[in-house]
Scaffold this motif. Structure first.
Motif, mmCIF file in Angstrom:
data_model
loop_
_atom_site.group_PDB
_atom_site.id
_atom_site.type_symbol
_atom_site.label_atom_id
_atom_site.label_comp_id
_atom_site.label_asym_id
_atom_site.label_seq_id
_atom_site.Cartn_x
_atom_site.Cartn_y
_atom_site.Cartn_z
ATOM 1 N N LEU A 153 0.744 -1.194 0.057
ATOM 2 C CA LEU A 153 0.049 0.136 0.013
ATOM 3 C C LEU A 153 1.121 1.154 -0.034
ATOM 4 N N ALA A 154 1.999 1.196 0.764
ATOM 5 C CA ALA A 154 2.690 2.270 0.797
ATOM 6 C C ALA A 154 3.475 2.506 -0.483
ATOM 7 N N ARG A 155 3.770 1.470 -1.135
ATOM 8 C CA ARG A 155 4.343 1.458 -2.737
ATOM 9 C C ARG A 155 3.494 2.236 -3.536
ATOM 10 N N ASP A 156 2.084 1.781 -3.645
ATOM 11 C CA ASP A 156 0.993 2.338 -4.536
ATOM 12 C C ASP A 156 0.817 3.864 -3.991
ATOM 13 N N LEU A 157 0.805 4.483 -2.858
ATOM 14 C CA LEU A 157 0.437 5.510 -2.349
ATOM 15 C C LEU A 157 1.675 6.506 -3.027
ATOM 16 N N THR A 158 2.844 5.901 -2.672
ATOM 17 C CA THR A 158 3.889 6.656 -3.297
ATOM 18 C C THR A 158 4.000 6.873 -4.660
ATOM 19 N N MET A 159 3.382 5.883 -5.653
ATOM 20 C CA MET A 159 3.467 5.963 -6.948
ATOM 21 C C MET A 159 2.447 6.995 -7.422
ATOM 22 N N THR A 160 1.326 6.828 -6.667
ATOM 23 C CA THR A 160 0.189 7.573 -6.758
ATOM 24 C C THR A 160 0.423 8.994 -6.717
ATOM 25 N N THR A 161 1.368 9.512 -5.634
ATOM 26 C CA THR A 161 1.744 10.660 -5.303
ATOM 27 C C THR A 161 2.753 11.246 -6.504
ATOM 28 N N LEU A 162 3.646 10.382 -7.019
ATOM 29 C CA LEU A 162 4.567 11.006 -7.736
ATOM 30 C C LEU A 162 3.872 11.125 -8.985
ATOM 31 N N ALA A 163 3.008 10.442 -9.586
ATOM 32 C CA ALA A 163 2.013 10.435 -10.744
ATOM 33 C C ALA A 163 1.297 12.022 -10.523
ATOM 34 N N PHE A 164 0.636 12.342 -9.544
ATOM 35 C CA PHE A 164 0.325 13.541 -9.105
ATOM 36 C C PHE A 164 1.036 14.840 -9.364
ATOM 37 N N ALA A 165 2.119 14.524 -8.557
ATOM 38 C CA ALA A 165 3.024 15.256 -8.750
ATOM 39 C C ALA A 165 3.823 15.866 -10.351
ATOM 40 N N ALA A 166 3.602 14.927 -11.132
ATOM 41 C CA ALA A 166 4.293 14.826 -12.435
ATOM 42 C C ALA A 166 3.103 15.832 -13.104
ATOM 43 N N ILE A 167 2.067 15.935 -12.630
ATOM 44 C CA ILE A 167 1.162 16.845 -13.575
ATOM 45 C C ILE A 167 1.290 18.427 -13.311
ATOM 46 N N VAL A 168 1.714 18.527 -11.948
ATOM 47 C CA VAL A 168 1.682 20.013 -11.474
ATOM 48 C C VAL A 168 3.299 20.396 -11.382
ATOM 49 N N MET A 169 4.309 19.705 -11.334
ATOM 50 C CA MET A 169 5.607 19.995 -11.097
ATOM 51 C C MET A 169 6.621 19.782 -12.233
ATOM 52 N N LYS A 170 7.664 20.250 -12.120
ATOM 53 C CA LYS A 170 8.765 20.032 -13.259
ATOM 54 C C LYS A 170 9.523 18.746 -12.702
ATOM 55 N N ARG A 171 9.816 17.968 -13.575
ATOM 56 C CA ARG A 171 10.789 16.863 -13.088
ATOM 57 C C ARG A 171 11.816 17.069 -12.394
ATOM 58 N N GLU A 172 12.695 18.188 -12.471
ATOM 59 C CA GLU A 172 13.716 18.498 -11.545
ATOM 60 C C GLU A 172 13.302 18.723 -10.454
#
Length: 258
Positions: A153-172
């Motif tokens: 579950l922690a892994r899934d939540l982390t990947m969801t967080t990163l996927a959402f971050a990719a929508i609103v933030m730059k990669r760097e």
């Protein structure tokens, strides 16, 4: 979080919607939950879509003839994850009136979302005053996501967080936040990033503008869009200007073999 009532005893339903008897059309819905007497249909949009109302009307028509949905009340919601505003209704005289609910993740209260590890990833999409605020929030969300006992579950939540971050933030910016949190940046390699999305959106805008100019000059819409694609491929910065002023014979010759 979002004010969406899930049907009692809801079960996942078919998302590949089909006019079963006529076989006239097929559309893939994002999520369909079917309860005893109602159906919940959710669409998640990375950015707002100006044709969303038309798409939702198609989905509703297809749901109405699905055997598992027959006779049930249908609730439809669109959740916009990124930028823009989508239409939420069609009001077309004399008789067509159709509406559904649209929710914008940017309007969420980040503190409320972060309070529960299961909803914490959604805080990544909430509005922020500046980029540094998002970086700080990302670190907070990752701590909440990794605080759950279940490793999967922690892994899934982390990947969801990163996927959402990719929508609103730059990669760097995301990768800097990950390094500061002592986490590997490898998991970010397969994500589609905000700057890539903005470039894609710009190309779509140029394509639409060039095609409209060509239609205005007398070229049929299908061929106009093909010509616009070729012009963008040659030089996106001059595509609109060429669509407006290049000689028509030369423009149509670009797609003579298509």
């Amino acid at each position: 979080m979002f004010e969406i009532a899930v049907p009692v005893d809801a079960k996942a339903g078919a998302t590949e919607l089909n006019l079963a008897e006529v076989h006239a059309d097929r559309r893939n819905a994002d999520l369909v939950l079917s309860g005893d007497d109602e159906v919940l249909h959710l669409e998640f949009q990375r950015r707002a879509d100006p044709t969303m109302a038309d798409r939702m009307l198609i989905y509703r028509s297809l749901l109405r003839v699905e055997p598992a949905c027959s006779g049930k009340r249908i609730e439809q919601h669109v959740i916009v994850l990124g930028e823009g505003t989508s239409p939420s209704r069609i009001d077309e005289p004399p008789n067509l009136v159709f509406a559904f609910e649209t929710h914008y993740a940017r309007d969420l209260d980040p503190a409320k979302a972060i309070a529960d590890p299961l909803t914490a990833p959604w805080a990544m999409l909430a509005g922020a005053r500046e980029g540094k605020e998002r970086e700080t929030r990302l670190a907070t969300i990752l701590r909440a996501a990794t605080s759950v006992e279940s490793k999967s579950l922690a892994r899934d939540l982390t990947m969801t967080t990163l996927a959402f971050a990719a929508i609103v933030m730059k990669r760097e910016d995301v990768e800097r936040a990950l390094r500061e949190a002592g986490m590997s940046t490898d998991s970010s390699n397969d994500l589609v990033w905000a700057d890539e999305l903005h470039a894609e959106g710009r190309a779509e805008g140029v394509r639409d503008s060039a095609a409209k100019l060509l239609v205005h000059r007398g070229i049929d819409e299908g061929k106009a869009r093909l010509i616009a694609e070729v012009l963008i491929g040659q030089d996106a910065d001059t595509a609109t200007e060429r669509a407006a002023f290049d000689e028509l014979g030369g423009l149509t010759a670009l797609v003579a073999d298509k």
